[in-house]
Design a protein around this motif. Structure first.
Motif, PDB file in Angstrom:
ATOM      1  N   GLN A 131      -8.113 -37.168 -16.697  1.00 48.96           N
ATOM      2  CA  GLN A 131      -7.721 -35.579 -16.451  1.00 48.96           C
ATOM      3  C   GLN A 131      -6.337 -35.747 -17.245  1.00 48.96           C
ATOM      4  OE1 GLN A 131      -7.251 -34.695 -12.402  1.00 48.96           O
ATOM      5  NE2 GLN A 131      -9.464 -34.298 -12.211  1.00 48.96           N
ATOM      6  N   PHE A 132      -6.144 -34.826 -18.220  1.00 54.52           N
ATOM      7  CA  PHE A 132      -4.885 -34.714 -19.079  1.00 54.52           C
ATOM      8  C   PHE A 132      -4.407 -33.305 -19.000  1.00 54.52           C
ATOM      9  CE2 PHE A 132      -3.168 -34.253 -23.233  1.00 54.52           C
ATOM     10  CZ  PHE A 132      -2.281 -35.238 -23.291  1.00 54.52           C
ATOM     11  N   ALA A 133      -3.101 -33.187 -18.935  1.00 62.01           N
ATOM     12  CA  ALA A 133      -2.393 -32.166 -19.043  1.00 62.01           C
ATOM     13  C   ALA A 133      -0.953 -32.287 -19.833  1.00 62.01           C
ATOM     14  CB  ALA A 133      -2.062 -31.456 -17.521  1.00 62.01           C
ATOM     15  N   ARG A 134      -0.822 -31.349 -20.847  1.00 63.50           N
ATOM     16  CA  ARG A 134       0.280 -31.717 -21.737  1.00 63.50           C
ATOM     17  C   ARG A 134       0.565 -30.310 -22.507  1.00 63.50           C
ATOM     18  NH1 ARG A 134       2.897 -36.707 -24.658  1.00 63.50           N
ATOM     19  NH2 ARG A 134       4.724 -35.583 -25.304  1.00 63.50           N
ATOM     20  N   ASP A 188     -12.809 -46.170 -22.089  1.00 69.36           N
ATOM     21  CA  ASP A 188     -13.375 -44.987 -22.955  1.00 69.36           C
ATOM     22  C   ASP A 188     -12.469 -44.012 -22.510  1.00 69.36           C
ATOM     23  OD1 ASP A 188     -15.251 -46.442 -24.328  1.00 69.36           O
ATOM     24  OD2 ASP A 188     -16.925 -45.552 -23.172  1.00 69.36           O
ATOM     25  N   ALA A 189     -12.334 -43.751 -21.142  1.00 70.73           N
ATOM     26  CA  ALA A 189     -11.307 -42.719 -20.634  1.00 70.73           C
ATOM     27  C   ALA A 189     -10.086 -42.762 -21.093  1.00 70.73           C
ATOM     28  CB  ALA A 189     -11.374 -42.406 -19.160  1.00 70.73           C
ATOM     29  N   HIS A 190      -9.472 -44.069 -21.168  1.00 71.09           N
ATOM     30  CA  HIS A 190      -7.816 -44.158 -21.558  1.00 71.09           C
ATOM     31  C   HIS A 190      -8.088 -43.673 -23.138  1.00 71.09           C
ATOM     32  CE1 HIS A 190      -5.376 -46.075 -18.680  1.00 71.09           C
ATOM     33  NE2 HIS A 190      -6.501 -46.638 -17.996  1.00 71.09           N
ATOM     34  N   ASP A 191      -8.774 -44.109 -24.174  1.00 68.59           N
ATOM     35  CA  ASP A 191      -9.109 -44.223 -25.687  1.00 68.59           C
ATOM     36  C   ASP A 191      -9.054 -42.206 -25.704  1.00 68.59           C
ATOM     37  OD1 ASP A 191      -8.863 -46.705 -25.769  1.00 68.59           O
ATOM     38  OD2 ASP A 191     -10.792 -46.692 -26.264  1.00 68.59           O
ATOM     39  N   TRP A 192      -9.854 -41.912 -24.978  1.00 70.79           N
ATOM     40  CA  TRP A 192      -9.911 -40.315 -24.992  1.00 70.79           C
ATOM     41  C   TRP A 192      -8.346 -39.933 -24.686  1.00 70.79           C
ATOM     42  CZ3 TRP A 192      -9.382 -36.380 -21.344  1.00 70.79           C
ATOM     43  CH2 TRP A 192      -9.684 -35.364 -21.744  1.00 70.79           C
ATOM     44  N   ALA A 193      -7.795 -40.120 -23.696  1.00 71.61           N
ATOM     45  CA  ALA A 193      -6.618 -39.545 -23.133  1.00 71.61           C
ATOM     46  C   ALA A 193      -5.504 -39.836 -23.999  1.00 71.61           C
ATOM     47  CB  ALA A 193      -6.228 -39.957 -21.802  1.00 71.61           C
ATOM     48  N   ASN A 194      -5.524 -40.959 -24.868  1.00 74.11           N
ATOM     49  CA  ASN A 194      -4.559 -41.250 -25.694  1.00 74.11           C
ATOM     50  C   ASN A 194      -4.613 -40.365 -26.902  1.00 74.11           C
ATOM     51  OD1 ASN A 194      -3.164 -43.108 -24.163  1.00 74.11           O
ATOM     52  ND2 ASN A 194      -4.469 -44.673 -25.165  1.00 74.11           N
ATOM     53  N   ARG A 195      -6.005 -40.213 -27.190  1.00 73.64           N
ATOM     54  CA  ARG A 195      -6.293 -39.239 -28.616  1.00 73.64           C
ATOM     55  C   ARG A 195      -5.890 -37.814 -28.300  1.00 73.64           C
ATOM     56  NH1 ARG A 195      -6.629 -38.641 -33.894  1.00 73.64           N
ATOM     57  NH2 ARG A 195      -8.057 -37.067 -34.527  1.00 73.64           N
ATOM     58  N   GLN A 196      -6.208 -37.436 -27.060  1.00 78.56           N
ATOM     59  CA  GLN A 196      -5.776 -35.971 -26.845  1.00 78.56           C
ATOM     60  C   GLN A 196      -4.355 -35.807 -26.888  1.00 78.56           C
ATOM     61  OE1 GLN A 196      -8.043 -33.597 -26.352  1.00 78.56           O
ATOM     62  NE2 GLN A 196      -9.455 -35.232 -26.918  1.00 78.56           N
ATOM     63  N   THR A 217      -4.519 -38.944 -15.628  1.00 79.56           N
ATOM     64  CA  THR A 217      -4.876 -39.627 -14.481  1.00 79.56           C
ATOM     65  C   THR A 217      -6.439 -40.051 -14.715  1.00 79.56           C
ATOM     66  OG1 THR A 217      -5.263 -37.383 -13.364  1.00 79.56           O
ATOM     67  CG2 THR A 217      -2.943 -38.183 -13.390  1.00 79.56           C
ATOM     68  N   PHE A 218      -6.555 -41.154 -13.906  1.00 86.67           N
ATOM     69  CA  PHE A 218      -7.982 -41.548 -13.968  1.00 86.67           C
ATOM     70  C   PHE A 218      -8.482 -41.769 -12.639  1.00 86.67           C
ATOM     71  CE2 PHE A 218      -5.384 -42.954 -17.621  1.00 86.67           C
ATOM     72  CZ  PHE A 218      -6.329 -42.577 -18.565  1.00 86.67           C
ATOM     73  N   PHE A 265     -16.311 -40.403 -18.343  1.00 89.84           N
ATOM     74  CA  PHE A 265     -16.906 -41.662 -19.203  1.00 89.84           C
ATOM     75  C   PHE A 265     -17.389 -42.964 -18.424  1.00 89.84           C
ATOM     76  CE2 PHE A 265     -13.273 -39.442 -21.426  1.00 89.84           C
ATOM     77  CZ  PHE A 265     -13.653 -39.204 -22.417  1.00 89.84           C
ATOM     78  N   GLU A 266     -18.263 -43.426 -19.149  1.00 90.07           N
ATOM     79  CA  GLU A 266     -18.909 -44.655 -18.500  1.00 90.07           C
ATOM     80  C   GLU A 266     -18.022 -45.750 -18.302  1.00 90.07           C
ATOM     81  OE1 GLU A 266     -22.183 -45.221 -17.622  1.00 90.07           O
ATOM     82  OE2 GLU A 266     -22.627 -43.054 -18.464  1.00 90.07           O
TER      83      GLU A 266
END
Length: 96
Positions: free
Chosen positions: A15-18, A32-40, A3-4, A27-28
């Protein structure tokens, strides 16, 4: 699923939960937030949850030094829980 949220400062928080793993980071940009969440999500589904890499034997030894002596069954816990094949596994191998 991530969620963003746009913060008052103008930054974006992801915020990420899995699979029992929860993480959050700001993130700025929303991209960037989406990229980080996808990587996580990728790292968690591939089994890399950021574990310490310690062997369970090391964690059990610490438990035997710091926790077990304070319990009534200290001798039993130290002798039975630390030995075995499981002690050679890494902590990252165990998932919640």
């Amino acid at each position: 699923m991530a969620t963003f949220k746009k913060l008052e400062t103008g930054r974006w928080q992801a915020q990420f939960a899995r699979q029992g793993v929860r993480k959050a980071k700001s993130f700025e940009t929303k991209r960037d937030a989406h990229d980080w969440a996808n990587r996580q999500e990728f790292l968690i589904t591939e089994g890399e949850t950021g574990g310490s890499g310690q062997l369970l034997r090391e964690l059990f030894s610490r438990y035997a030094r710091e926790v077990a002596p304070k319990k009534r069954g200290a001798r039993w816990e130290i002798s039975s829980r630390i030995s075995g094949a499981v002690a050679s596994w890494t902590a990252a191998f165990i998932s919640a």
